[in-house]
Design an enzyme around this catalytic site. Structure first.
Site, PDB file in Angstrom:
ATOM      1  CB  SER A  36      -0.881   0.063   1.251  1.00 22.30           C
ATOM      2  OG  SER A  36      -1.627   1.185   1.429  1.00 22.30           O
ATOM      3  CE  LYS A  86      -4.657   0.161   0.546  1.00 24.10           C
ATOM      4  NZ  LYS A  86      -5.594  -0.436   1.616  1.00 24.10           N
ATOM      5  CE  LYS A 133      -3.939   4.212   2.105  1.00 24.03           C
ATOM      6  NZ  LYS A 133      -4.983   3.530   2.933  1.00 24.03           N
ATOM      7  CG  ASP A 137      -7.894   2.841   0.661  1.00 25.51           C
ATOM      8  OD1 ASP A 137      -8.937   2.982   0.930  1.00 25.51           O
ATOM      9  OD2 ASP A 137      -6.858   2.209   1.527  1.00 25.51           O
ATOM     10  CD  GLU A 192      -8.802  -0.522   1.122  1.00 22.35           C
ATOM     11  OE1 GLU A 192      -7.872  -1.026   0.151  1.00 22.35           O
ATOM     12  OE2 GLU A 192      -8.501  -0.293   2.289  1.00 22.35           O
ATOM     13  CG  ASP A 216     -10.459  -0.259   5.545  1.00 23.42           C
ATOM     14  OD1 ASP A 216     -10.619  -0.767   6.605  1.00 23.42           O
ATOM     15  OD2 ASP A 216      -9.371   0.440   4.937  1.00 23.42           O
ATOM     16  CE  LYS A 229      -7.118  -1.988   7.001  1.00 23.44           C
ATOM     17  NZ  LYS A 229      -7.145  -0.434   7.141  1.00 23.44           N
ATOM     18  N   GLY A 232      -4.005  -4.141   6.497  1.00 25.64           N
ATOM     19  CA  GLY A 232      -2.914  -3.680   7.686  1.00 25.64           C
ATOM     20  C   GLY A 232      -3.200  -2.605   8.053  1.00 25.64           C
TER      21      GLY A 232
HETATM   22  O1  OSB Z   1      -6.994   2.140   4.608  1.00 25.40           O
HETATM   23  O2  OSB Z   1      -5.950   0.304   4.502  1.00 25.40           O
HETATM   24  C1  OSB Z   1      -5.861   1.566   5.007  1.00 25.40           C
HETATM   25  C2  OSB Z   1      -2.885   2.000   6.869  1.00 25.40           C
HETATM   26  C3  OSB Z   1      -3.316   2.587   8.231  1.00 25.40           C
HETATM   27  C4  OSB Z   1      -4.709   2.854   8.080  1.00 25.40           C
HETATM   28  C5  OSB Z   1      -5.318   2.677   7.010  1.00 25.40           C
HETATM   29  C6  OSB Z   1      -5.149   1.915   5.785  1.00 25.40           C
HETATM   30  C7  OSB Z   1      -3.657   1.604   5.940  1.00 25.40           C
HETATM   31  C8  OSB Z   1      -3.005   1.073   4.573  1.00 25.40           C
HETATM   32  C9  OSB Z   1      -1.573   0.457   5.066  1.00 25.40           C
HETATM   33  O3  OSB Z   1      -3.366   1.005   3.826  1.00 25.40           O
HETATM   34  C10 OSB Z   1      -1.500  -1.305   5.061  1.00 25.40           C
HETATM   35  C11 OSB Z   1      -0.286  -1.784   5.738  1.00 25.40           C
HETATM   36  O4  OSB Z   1       0.688  -1.676   4.724  1.00 25.40           O
HETATM   37  O5  OSB Z   1      -0.348  -2.017   6.685  1.00 25.40           O
HETATM   38 MG    MG Z   2      -8.258   1.273   3.491  1.00 27.36          MG
END
Ligand code: OSB
Ligand code: MG
Length: 370
Positions: free
Chosen positions: A136, A162, A164, A189, A214, A239, A263, A291
């Site tokens: 991510s 992925k 953001k 995401d 996402e 999520d 998660k 995560g």
């Molecule tokens: O939205 O998935 C999310 C990290 C912190 C809070 C929200 C998110 C995330 C990630 C990181 O996208 C995923 C990871 O590598 O742990």
């Molecule tokens: Mg997310």
């Protein structure tokens, strides 16, 4: 099993690179480790992942420390538990605070795994020997920097990317990645940053063969996701909107999602997360494990959970080196040449907590003894 001692260790761990999303820019994480000790001296470890502020969720590490110390730990100390599942009945009077509960449940689960000498993965219904690793990537100051990071992660062997997005930083990024890297597995995401007023942009994203979009819309708005889902061919993944089995059932009935990001921290623990995976599978939804930038301790639970057969997309479970100069476990989590992480067979976390490294990052410590 009867817990005689609970220790809460507050660490601050600096991320190798700032992680920016539509809700915050994070350069270090408050990591609260939970260590439980049982009558016979056996130990278990868990991790609290709540953030500095209530941005991704209403929980913060300070509020969760209070909830744990004042309400959850006193219920746990000295209680007789047949199995880790009993923790949820024991603490059911405490409404909400899934991240605080997850941290304690994880510690109990890893303790139990050591007591019965069975691997964590097996205790959560896991079957795989390796789990598929995706990465991510946060928002970057320029498109060039984003492309460099995508290139580096692909070279390292991650199976899917992925990124953001947020309003104004979206189609251009996806277009640039598609033109440079072709048909890689790619998803976005938004962390809830769009509304239906942005529909023309979301419609454009629909043309780039993304694995999924996402959490495009607000965390508390399943109805709008259902409306959006009917207008797009790209699967919608939820999520923040999914906190329980009931949420998955509702999302499915409304047609608000085709995929769920599962998660443990968001849903109150690894055992709850397993139920959600199984519900998703029963309802015909796709699922994968997300995560929260976990340290090596929390990562052990993500890996165990992702070995469950209901997982059918690559996970947001990257190697230790993606987050930290030095992780707090040995060995650190490493990517195989196949772009996977190996699922440990040893009981407990399957990796060792390195106390000397923990001490380096330690800021405060509390303990409660029976
Ligand atoms: O939205 O998935 C999310 C990290 C912190 C809070 C929200 C998110 C995330 C990630 C990181 O996208 C995923 C990871 O590598 O742990
Ligand atoms: Mg997310």
């Amino acid at each position: 099993m009867e817990v005689r001692k609970v220790e809460l260790l507050l660490l601050e761990m600096k991320l190798k690179e700032e992680f920016r999303t539509s809700v915050e820019a994070l350069s270090s994480r408050p990591v609260v480790l939970v260590r439980v000790e049982e009558r016979g001296g056996e130990e278990g470890w868990g991790e609290l992942v709540s953030d500095w502020g209530p941005w991704y969720s209403y929980e913060t590490y300070e509020v969760d420390l209070l909830v744990m110390r004042k309400y959850l730990v006193p219920q746990l100390l000295g209680a007789h538990l047949e199995a880790p599942e009993d923790f949820h009945a024991l603490t059911s009077r405490v409404r909400g605070y899934p991240m605080a509960k997850a941290a304690l449940e994880e510690a109990l689960l890893s303790l139990y795994s050591r007591l019965v000498r069975r691997p964590l993965a097996e205790l959560v219904g896991g079957r795989r020997e390796e789990v598929d690793s995706g990465v991510s990537i946060g928002l970057k100051p320029t498109v060039e920097e984003l492309l460099k990071e995508v290139s580096r992660r692909l070279e390292e062997g991650y199976q899917r990317i992925k990124i953001k997005i947020e309003p104004g930083l979206d189609v251009e990024l996806v277009r640039a990645i598609r033109s440079q890297f072709g048909g890689i597995k790619l998803q976005v995401d938004a962390n809830g940053s769009y509304t239906m007023a942005h529909f023309p942009t979301l419609r454009k994203l629909d043309e780039y063969d993304l694995l999924m979009i996402e959490q495009p819309l607000a965390y508390d708005d399943l109805v709008q996701h259902a409306i959006l889902s009917r207008k797009l061919s790209t699967p919608i993944c939820l999520d923040e909107s999914i906190r329980s089995v009931q949420d998955v059932a509702l999302a499915s009935a409304l047609g608000a999602a085709e995929v769920v990001n599962v998660k443990p921290a968001r849903v109150g623990g690894v055992l709850k997360a397993r139920e959600i995976l199984e519900t998703a599978r029963a309802l015909g939804l796709g699922a994968w494990v997300g995560g929260m930038l976990e340290s090596g301790v929390g990562r052990a639970f993500l890996v165990a959970l992702a070995s469950h057969p209901a997982v059918n997309y690559p996970n947001d479970i990257s190697a230790s080196s993606r987050y930290w100069e030095e992780d707090i476990v040995e060995p650190p989590w490493e990517l195989t040449p196949r772009g996977t992480l190996r699922v440990p067979r040893a009981p407990g976390l399957g990796v060792e907590v390195v106390e000397s490294t923990v001490r380096k990052y330690l800021k405060e410590k509390w303990s409660a003894v029976l």
